[in-house]
Design a protein around this motif. Structure first.
Motif, PDB file in Angstrom:
ATOM      1  N   GLN A  44       8.708 -18.548 -25.966  1.00 20.68           N
ATOM      2  CA  GLN A  44       8.991 -18.974 -24.551  1.00 20.68           C
ATOM      3  C   GLN A  44       8.447 -20.618 -24.183  1.00 20.68           C
ATOM      4  OE1 GLN A  44       7.491 -15.666 -22.192  1.00 20.68           O
ATOM      5  NE2 GLN A  44       9.580 -14.554 -22.628  1.00 20.68           N
ATOM      6  N   HIS A  45       7.491 -20.690 -25.098  1.00 21.82           N
ATOM      7  CA  HIS A  45       6.850 -22.252 -24.803  1.00 21.82           C
ATOM      8  C   HIS A  45       7.538 -23.200 -25.866  1.00 21.82           C
ATOM      9  CE1 HIS A  45       4.296 -19.842 -22.506  1.00 21.82           C
ATOM     10  NE2 HIS A  45       3.962 -20.940 -21.833  1.00 21.82           N
ATOM     11  N   GLY A  46       8.513 -22.861 -26.600  1.00 19.54           N
ATOM     12  CA  GLY A  46       9.409 -23.769 -27.422  1.00 19.54           C
ATOM     13  C   GLY A  46       8.740 -24.004 -28.656  1.00 19.54           C
ATOM     14  N   ILE A  47       7.845 -23.206 -29.263  1.00 22.38           N
ATOM     15  CA  ILE A  47       7.219 -23.158 -30.663  1.00 22.38           C
ATOM     16  C   ILE A  47       8.376 -22.401 -31.472  1.00 22.38           C
ATOM     17  CG2 ILE A  47       5.297 -22.823 -31.958  1.00 22.38           C
ATOM     18  CD1 ILE A  47       4.927 -24.939 -29.841  1.00 22.38           C
ATOM     19  N   SER A  48       8.477 -22.824 -32.668  1.00 22.25           N
ATOM     20  CA  SER A  48       9.154 -22.313 -33.573  1.00 22.25           C
ATOM     21  C   SER A  48       8.489 -21.147 -34.385  1.00 22.25           C
ATOM     22  CB  SER A  48       9.945 -23.154 -34.782  1.00 22.25           C
ATOM     23  OG  SER A  48      10.629 -23.958 -34.078  1.00 22.25           O
ATOM     24  N   VAL A  49       8.941 -20.142 -34.662  1.00 22.04           N
ATOM     25  CA  VAL A  49       8.241 -18.911 -35.219  1.00 22.04           C
ATOM     26  C   VAL A  49       9.053 -18.160 -36.412  1.00 22.04           C
ATOM     27  CG1 VAL A  49       7.184 -16.619 -34.807  1.00 22.04           C
ATOM     28  CG2 VAL A  49       7.012 -18.438 -32.873  1.00 22.04           C
ATOM     29  N   THR A  50       8.123 -18.040 -37.456  1.00 21.75           N
ATOM     30  CA  THR A  50       8.629 -17.258 -38.676  1.00 21.75           C
ATOM     31  C   THR A  50       7.847 -16.021 -38.460  1.00 21.75           C
ATOM     32  OG1 THR A  50       9.261 -19.034 -39.954  1.00 21.75           O
ATOM     33  CG2 THR A  50       8.844 -17.057 -41.126  1.00 21.75           C
ATOM     34  N   MET A  51       8.252 -14.892 -38.530  1.00 21.61           N
ATOM     35  CA  MET A  51       7.573 -13.630 -38.530  1.00 21.61           C
ATOM     36  C   MET A  51       7.641 -12.951 -39.937  1.00 21.61           C
ATOM     37  SD  MET A  51       7.950 -10.252 -35.732  1.00 21.61           S
ATOM     38  CE  MET A  51       6.617 -10.896 -34.605  1.00 21.61           C
ATOM     39  N   LEU A  52       6.462 -12.660 -40.454  1.00 22.05           N
ATOM     40  CA  LEU A  52       6.474 -11.981 -41.767  1.00 22.05           C
ATOM     41  C   LEU A  52       6.404 -10.418 -41.330  1.00 22.05           C
ATOM     42  CD1 LEU A  52       4.491 -14.102 -43.940  1.00 22.05           C
ATOM     43  CD2 LEU A  52       6.731 -14.237 -43.700  1.00 22.05           C
ATOM     44  N   GLU A  53       7.200  -9.548 -41.973  1.00 22.10           N
ATOM     45  CA  GLU A  53       6.857  -7.992 -41.637  1.00 22.10           C
ATOM     46  C   GLU A  53       7.031  -7.557 -43.040  1.00 22.10           C
ATOM     47  OE1 GLU A  53       5.798  -5.794 -39.454  1.00 22.10           O
ATOM     48  OE2 GLU A  53       6.457  -4.457 -41.319  1.00 22.10           O
ATOM     49  N   ALA A  54       6.006  -6.698 -43.247  1.00 27.35           N
ATOM     50  CA  ALA A  54       5.747  -5.932 -44.596  1.00 27.35           C
ATOM     51  C   ALA A  54       6.971  -4.834 -44.529  1.00 27.35           C
ATOM     52  CB  ALA A  54       4.717  -5.346 -44.829  1.00 27.35           C
ATOM     53  N   GLY A  55       7.324  -4.477 -43.614  1.00 29.78           N
ATOM     54  CA  GLY A  55       8.491  -3.176 -43.691  1.00 29.78           C
ATOM     55  C   GLY A  55       9.664  -3.766 -43.807  1.00 29.78           C
ATOM     56  N   LEU A  56      10.616  -2.790 -44.304  1.00 25.64           N
ATOM     57  CA  LEU A  56      12.089  -3.192 -44.571  1.00 25.64           C
ATOM     58  C   LEU A  56      13.114  -2.947 -43.511  1.00 25.64           C
ATOM     59  CD1 LEU A  56      12.399  -2.434 -48.322  1.00 25.64           C
ATOM     60  CD2 LEU A  56      12.732  -4.731 -47.139  1.00 25.64           C
ATOM     61  N   GLU A  57      12.889  -1.607 -42.836  1.00 23.99           N
ATOM     62  CA  GLU A  57      13.748  -1.315 -41.778  1.00 23.99           C
ATOM     63  C   GLU A  57      12.837  -0.414 -40.687  1.00 23.99           C
ATOM     64  OE1 GLU A  57      16.456   1.887 -44.050  1.00 23.99           O
ATOM     65  OE2 GLU A  57      16.871  -0.135 -44.290  1.00 23.99           O
ATOM     66  N   THR A  58      13.342  -0.211 -39.624  1.00 24.97           N
ATOM     67  CA  THR A  58      12.872   0.800 -38.452  1.00 24.97           C
ATOM     68  C   THR A  58      13.395   2.148 -38.881  1.00 24.97           C
ATOM     69  OG1 THR A  58      14.422  -0.506 -37.216  1.00 24.97           O
ATOM     70  CG2 THR A  58      12.228  -0.045 -36.317  1.00 24.97           C
ATOM     71  N   PRO A  59      12.410   2.934 -39.074  1.00 29.26           N
ATOM     72  CA  PRO A  59      12.737   4.231 -39.153  1.00 29.26           C
ATOM     73  C   PRO A  59      13.411   4.838 -37.982  1.00 29.26           C
ATOM     74  CG  PRO A  59      10.185   4.234 -38.896  1.00 29.26           C
ATOM     75  CD  PRO A  59      10.954   2.621 -38.676  1.00 29.26           C
ATOM     76  N   ARG A  60      14.262   6.054 -38.401  1.00 27.73           N
ATOM     77  CA  ARG A  60      14.930   6.522 -37.146  1.00 27.73           C
ATOM     78  C   ARG A  60      14.189   7.638 -36.719  1.00 27.73           C
ATOM     79  NH1 ARG A  60      20.655   6.812 -37.217  1.00 27.73           N
ATOM     80  NH2 ARG A  60      21.377   4.738 -37.830  1.00 27.73           N
ATOM     81  N   GLY A  61      14.550   8.303 -35.557  1.00 23.61           N
ATOM     82  CA  GLY A  61      13.935   9.243 -34.877  1.00 23.61           C
ATOM     83  C   GLY A  61      15.064   9.710 -33.733  1.00 23.61           C
ATOM     84  N   LEU A  62      14.567  10.556 -32.929  1.00 18.73           N
ATOM     85  CA  LEU A  62      15.611  10.833 -31.632  1.00 18.73           C
ATOM     86  C   LEU A  62      14.655  11.225 -30.820  1.00 18.73           C
ATOM     87  CD1 LEU A  62      18.522  11.830 -30.818  1.00 18.73           C
ATOM     88  CD2 LEU A  62      17.877  14.147 -31.487  1.00 18.73           C
ATOM     89  N   LEU A  63      15.116  10.915 -29.328  1.00 19.55           N
ATOM     90  CA  LEU A  63      14.511  10.941 -28.111  1.00 19.55           C
ATOM     91  C   LEU A  63      15.407  11.303 -26.823  1.00 19.55           C
ATOM     92  CD1 LEU A  63      11.852  10.652 -26.418  1.00 19.55           C
ATOM     93  CD2 LEU A  63      12.511   8.304 -25.870  1.00 19.55           C
ATOM     94  N   VAL A  64      15.392  12.530 -26.534  1.00 21.87           N
ATOM     95  CA  VAL A  64      16.090  12.947 -25.411  1.00 21.87           C
ATOM     96  C   VAL A  64      15.146  13.092 -24.201  1.00 21.87           C
ATOM     97  CG1 VAL A  64      17.645  14.801 -24.593  1.00 21.87           C
ATOM     98  CG2 VAL A  64      17.354  14.319 -26.990  1.00 21.87           C
ATOM     99  N   ARG A  65      15.604  12.409 -23.173  1.00 23.15           N
ATOM    100  CA  ARG A  65      14.837  12.440 -21.822  1.00 23.15           C
ATOM    101  C   ARG A  65      15.884  12.207 -20.732  1.00 23.15           C
ATOM    102  NH1 ARG A  65      10.491  10.198 -19.954  1.00 23.15           N
ATOM    103  NH2 ARG A  65      10.612   8.593 -18.027  1.00 23.15           N
ATOM    104  N   LEU A  66      15.302  13.205 -19.929  1.00 15.95           N
ATOM    105  CA  LEU A  66      16.466  13.570 -18.553  1.00 15.95           C
ATOM    106  C   LEU A  66      15.599  13.856 -17.471  1.00 15.95           C
ATOM    107  CD1 LEU A  66      18.619  16.221 -20.248  1.00 15.95           C
ATOM    108  CD2 LEU A  66      19.494  14.044 -19.564  1.00 15.95           C
ATOM    109  N   GLY A  67      15.940  13.059 -16.464  1.00 14.67           N
ATOM    110  CA  GLY A  67      15.318  13.242 -15.018  1.00 14.67           C
ATOM    111  C   GLY A  67      13.897  12.760 -15.270  1.00 14.67           C
ATOM    112  N   GLY A  68      13.460  11.739 -16.195  1.00 16.42           N
ATOM    113  CA  GLY A  68      12.133  11.428 -16.293  1.00 16.42           C
ATOM    114  C   GLY A  68      11.172  12.344 -17.050  1.00 16.42           C
ATOM    115  N   ARG A  69      11.671  13.163 -17.729  1.00 13.59           N
ATOM    116  CA  ARG A  69      10.894  13.973 -18.655  1.00 13.59           C
ATOM    117  C   ARG A  69      11.515  13.801 -20.076  1.00 13.59           C
ATOM    118  NH1 ARG A  69      10.667  15.939 -14.031  1.00 13.59           N
ATOM    119  NH2 ARG A  69       8.882  17.023 -13.221  1.00 13.59           N
ATOM    120  N   ASN A  70      10.532  13.845 -21.227  1.00 11.71           N
ATOM    121  CA  ASN A  70      11.028  13.946 -22.554  1.00 11.71           C
ATOM    122  C   ASN A  70      11.068  15.368 -22.899  1.00 11.71           C
ATOM    123  OD1 ASN A  70      10.873  11.063 -22.517  1.00 11.71           O
ATOM    124  ND2 ASN A  70       8.768  11.179 -23.479  1.00 11.71           N
TER     125      ASN A  70
END
Ligand code: FAD
Length: 499
Positions: free
Chosen positions: A31-57
């Motif tokens: 946001q301040h105009g600085i270039s960034v390279t991010m190194l992340e050890a992991g390869l991909e985001t793992p899957r999950g499942l979230l069902v949220r209704l009416g403000g409750r999980n």
């Protein structure tokens, strides 16, 4: 080893880690105009499942939580060192509780010793707290309560009416009782991940649209390199899991955000002629003062049924002036099972609440995260030896907190009893380590300064909870993100001025 050519101008910063600390820092730099390279050890985001209704999980399947980095353990043998080597880090698994620290959380340690004096105050963080809160989609009560300042929240929630007498009793003891601030997302949500907010999907992925941002996944930082000529840290050496090669990436500044254990390991492994004992370790402080949240979970059975709080309710710590310095506990009260969650949706009453207690530790030289003398990691570098054990006083603090809650319930007219206690009162179960790269105004007490810059290597910043000077009883991540944003803001200003 191959060396990547410098392409993004002199102001490029390498951010290591895409958890909430690294994500917050990277976004602020961009946001301040600085270039960034991010190194992340992991390869991909793992899957999950979230069902949220009416403000409750109603359903939440999080990816398995494992000790994905093999650290050694030499204190309490039951110690856990959970890590998620994946884009988003531990926010793939977290609960999303985001209380602000209170102003006194930054000052109460001074009653004990100068080494517990934070170099920053609550008011230094206020603008950054708010900035982060605006991106987390938080549900909370918007009123301050004792020991818990309210922050910005997108969704408002109030406690069920029949907890108001409990709230009155808590207030008489100088405590607050309110809705737990949770980064729970919009009221209705169906997503293939385990948590509403994840720092990869919430922050990092949108950054990849910027031409000034580059994300390298499967890139595990091994050590930071210093120039033979100047002694200044000027590159990161990392293992590229995709190419199975060792790479070198030069940088004008580096933000380390691998989590308190991962960052300590990286700095310990960054040995050079200028930093023979590891980067930031000239005072021997890159090891001691490791702390954690002693945590336990149990169910309280109430003689008189009440509407079960969903989202969860939060009982704040006892007042500072009535507690020994740095000794506190918080209580989170939620639904004990799915049945009660459904009941709560229709305003029905239940007789059980789940209780999570978080206690504090007084950071000490006895708890350390140091290089193992005997064990090496998969790259032949010393493994991290995590040596931590709760003192009798820290265990006693949690045990007394159980009874305190039952006393308050009793005073509020609902005698309660404890169910069996989940045996989790050993280090690491909350995944809230901190203190390994503590911040202090004086290098004799700190690894980093008030702007998270490593003493002796000011172009290296460590931005995770490793920088905590002391531990409050509150969940750490919101404060970590606010501190990381503040540090990145200053770094961006400094880089632009240096041009
Ligand atoms: C079950 C659970 C519930 C939780 N609930 C809450 C909660 O309600 N509220 C709260 O405040 N906190 C909670 N936490 C803790 C919270 O998840 C952490 O405080 C937070 O994720 C820490 O952020 P971080 O960026 O410092 O580290 P991490 O989230 O651990 O991210 C570190 C990142 O760095 C990467 N990395 C590590 N080493 C290297 C390396 N050498 N090179 C390159 N990349 C590297 C990792 O892959 C990871 O992506 C919870 C944790 C767990 C496990």
């Amino acid at each position: 080893m191959s060396t990547e050519p410098w392409t993004a101008g002199d102001r490029q910063v390498v951010v290591i880690g895409s958890g909430p600390a690294g994500a917050a820092a990277a976004r602020e730099l961009l946001q301040h105009g600085i270039s960034v390279t991010m190194l992340e050890a992991g390869l991909e985001t793992p899957r999950g499942l979230l069902v949220r209704l009416g403000g409750r999980n109603y359903y939440r399947r999080v990816p398995p939580l494992r000790e994905e980095v093999q650290h050694c353990v030499s204190g309490d043998p039951r110690t856990k060192c959970f890590a998620k080597l994946a884009p988003g880090g531990l926010t793939n698994n977290w609960t999303g509780a985001v209380p602000r620290f209170a102003p006194e959380d930054f000052t109460e340690g001074e009653r004990l010793h100068e080494r517990f004096r934070w170099p920053i105050s609550y008011s230094d963080l206020v603008p950054y707290y708010e900035k982060i809160e605006r991106s987390l989609e938080i549900t909370a009560d918007r009123r301050d309560v004792p020991q818990l300042p309210a922050g910005f929240s997108s969704h408002q929630n109030r406690l069920p009416d029949d907890w108001l007498n409990f709230q009155r009793v808590a207030n008489q003891h100088g405590q607050g009782f309110t809705t737990y601030p949770l980064a729970d997302g919009p009221p209705n949500l169906l997503v293939l991940r385990g948590t509403a907010f994840n720092s990869y999907t919430g922050i990092v992925r949108p950054l990849t649209r910027s031409a000034q941002f580059r994300l390298l996944t499967g890139a595990q930082a091994l050590h930071l390199q210093s120039s033979e000529l100047t002694g200044k840290v000027d590159a990161v050496v990392y293992h590229d899991r995709k190419k199975r090669s060792t790479e070198r990436l030069s940088a004008s500044a580096i933000v380390v955000a691998c989590g308190p254990l991962g960052s300590a390991k990286l700095l310990h492994n960054s040995v050079s002629r200028t930093f023979p004992d590891g980067l930031g370790n000239s005072e021997g402080l890159l090891a001691p003062f490791l702390h954690d949240h002693p945590r336990e979970w149990w169910i309280a059975r109430m003689a008189r049924p009440r509407k079960v709080p969903s989202p969860a309710a939060y009982l704040t710590r006892l007042p500072y002036q009535l507690s020994p310095p740095l000794m506190a506990t918080s209580w989170t009260l939620g639904t004990a099972n799915l049945q009660d969650k459904i009941r709560s949706r229709f305003g029905l009453r239940g007789k059980a609440v789940s209780v999570q207690l978080l206690g504090t530790m007084i950071p000490s030289e006895c708890c350390v995260a140091k290089p193992s003398a005997t064990t090496k990691d998969e790259f032949g570098l010393p493994a991290l030896d995590v040596c931590i054990r709760y003192s009798d006083a820290e265990v006693d603090n949690v045990v007394r907190a159980r009874q305190h809650l039952l006393n308050l319930m009793d005073e509020a007219g609902s005698r309660s009893t404890l169910d069996e206690i989940d045996p989790t009162l050993f280090p690491g179960t909350s995944a809230h380590y901190g203190g390994t790269t503590r911040m202090h105004a004086k290098p004799r007490y700190g690894v980093v300064d008030a702007w998270n810059r490593v003493y002796g290597a000011p172009n290296v910043l460590v931005c995770d909870a490793g920088c905590f000077t002391t531990a409050a009883e509150k969940n750490p991540t919101l404060t970590v993100m606010a501190i990381a944003t503040r540090a990145a803001h200053r770094l961006a200003d400094d880089l632009k001025r240096a041009q």
